[in-house]
Every structure is written in C-alpha cells, then in structure tokens.
Scaffold this motif. Sequence first.
Motif, PDB file in Angstrom:
ATOM      1  N   VAL A 124      77.590  18.012  37.522  1.00 30.07           N
ATOM      2  CA  VAL A 124      75.762  18.544  37.476  1.00 30.07           C
ATOM      3  C   VAL A 124      76.162  17.953  39.367  1.00 30.07           C
ATOM      4  O   VAL A 124      76.713  17.185  40.009  1.00 30.07           O
ATOM      5  CB  VAL A 124      75.185  17.342  36.845  1.00 30.07           C
ATOM      6  N   LEU A 125      75.732  19.162  40.019  1.00 26.16           N
ATOM      7  CA  LEU A 125      75.811  19.499  41.319  1.00 26.16           C
ATOM      8  C   LEU A 125      73.653  19.480  41.921  1.00 26.16           C
ATOM      9  O   LEU A 125      73.195  19.655  41.645  1.00 26.16           O
ATOM     10  CB  LEU A 125      76.114  20.877  42.079  1.00 26.16           C
ATOM     11  N   VAL A 126      73.981  18.005  42.807  1.00 26.72           N
ATOM     12  CA  VAL A 126      72.356  17.944  43.168  1.00 26.72           C
ATOM     13  C   VAL A 126      72.902  18.622  45.146  1.00 26.72           C
ATOM     14  O   VAL A 126      73.219  18.198  45.822  1.00 26.72           O
ATOM     15  CB  VAL A 126      71.768  17.012  43.258  1.00 26.72           C
ATOM     16  N   ASN A 127      72.614  19.854  45.392  1.00 26.98           N
ATOM     17  CA  ASN A 127      72.337  20.193  46.736  1.00 26.98           C
ATOM     18  C   ASN A 127      73.794  20.179  47.452  1.00 26.98           C
ATOM     19  O   ASN A 127      73.907  19.006  48.452  1.00 26.98           O
ATOM     20  CB  ASN A 127      71.178  19.341  47.412  1.00 26.98           C
ATOM     21  N   PRO A 128      74.907  20.663  46.487  1.00 28.95           N
ATOM     22  CA  PRO A 128      76.050  20.701  46.880  1.00 28.95           C
ATOM     23  C   PRO A 128      76.665  21.193  48.060  1.00 28.95           C
ATOM     24  O   PRO A 128      75.735  22.227  48.558  1.00 28.95           O
ATOM     25  CB  PRO A 128      76.817  21.356  46.132  1.00 28.95           C
TER      26      PRO A 128
END
Length: 261
Positions: free
Chosen positions: A114-118
């Motif tokens: 799960v990536l947030v603003n990678p």
Amino acid sequence: MPLLPGAEPFHHSGGPVGVLLVHGFTGSPQSMRPWADELAAAGYTVSLPLLPGHGTRWQDMQATRWEDWYAEADRAFAELAEKCEQVFVCALSMGGSLALRLAAQHGEAISGVVLVNPSVRSDNPASVLLPVLRHLVPSLPGVANDIALEGSTEVGYDRVPLHAAWSLGQLWRTVQAELPAVRQPVLLLHSPQDHVVSPANSELVLARISSTDVTELLLERSYHVATLDHDAELIFGASLDFIRRLVPTAAEDASAENHQG
C-alpha cells in the motif's frame, strides 16, 4: 540524542498477518502512528520502525545513507516474516521507495503493498547540483508538514540535510530499475494537491510495476502527508479492505481470535 515526541518506533503483537509501515524522508513514525493503531485494533501484528537518522535532529541524518534506511526496513520485515504467515507493507512518500524495493527483493514473501504519495523520482531540476552543493551547504529548508487539515502537525525536520538528499537520489535510481520486479497486488493512493511529490511519481510507479492487481485512489482533500490529513480514514479503511481481500479466511479468523483474547 533524545527522540522528538511522537517519533518513537511502534510494535504491536497481534495475529498471524503482519503489517510493516514505513515513514518518509525527514519524517518519523508519528506520521504513520494513527494508521498503525487502526491496523493493530483490527488484530494485525504491526511494526512501525524509526529509520536511522530520523526522529532526533536533521544533523543526525547527514551521516546516514539510503542503504541504512533500507536495512532497517528490511530488518523489520524479516522480524515480521519470521512470526507471521503473511506480511503486507504500507508506506508514505520515500517509504514508498523502500517498500517497492522490499517487494522487488522479497517477491512472494510480501503479500501486498500500500503506497501513499510514493516518492520515486526527483521533482526538482536543481537536484543535479546536489553532488557538489552537498559539500558547500549542509541543509536547505525542510519539506515536512504539507497538510491541508488545520491543526494537524507532522513531527519531522525543518531542514533537509543535503548529504542525505543526495543519497535519496541514489535510492530513486535503484528503485526505478527494480520496479518491473514488483508483481504483488498494489493499492496506490495519491493526492492531486501535493506540494512535495508530483503526480509524475505515482504515474511512474503505475507504468513500470508488473503487478496485475492494482488499485489507484485519489486523496482529493489532502496534501502530501495524507496519513494525518482529511483523507486519513479513507486510507485506513481502503488498506484494511485491501488486506482482508488478500488474506485467506483462516488467517483472518485467527487474527480476530487473537485480538479478542
């Protein structure tokens, strides 16, 4: 050096499904702690390490390099993998680069990302000057605290140490080359209004990974540190749905039993 309040690492022993959370560049576990608490409350075993050089003062980052940050994320992953049947990795900003490298390196040992603003590429043309500039200037103004929600604050550095920033560029190059090796299910959430990381970062990830199970969600009401912003609950809920979808029922039941016990 004493830790900044809230920058402490966090660990919760739960069920047989583990979740590793990785914070961003010059940030700290504080930016991920509400997310970690939600996952722990759902019965998962949770690890939220403090990356080397972070959580104290920016000068302490000057001696660290991306290999040090990755080694800590890798160590925390190995610890989870030893005691859990499945491990997921959730990450914010630069933590996204570290998570993608973990996914490329460990393959099926990681069940989903799960990536947030990678953050996987440079958005600043001046970064080409870093190899020289870092020997002349120790730091530049910081990138922490890009949050739309009034009253919400990130515990991070107010300066960017340039030796570390130069090393971050090395990490990006390494991760970009490894993106095709990422095959796990991916949930990518990003903010259209992000003053730290451009949308081109998420576009690059989505274009190069080999994953076939990919979900993209927009965080319309949040800036860069979306885990502490208006869309935090959306992130927490979507990540729980993502993990539950990919975990066999037996493991879910054991996790719930463990939590109740």
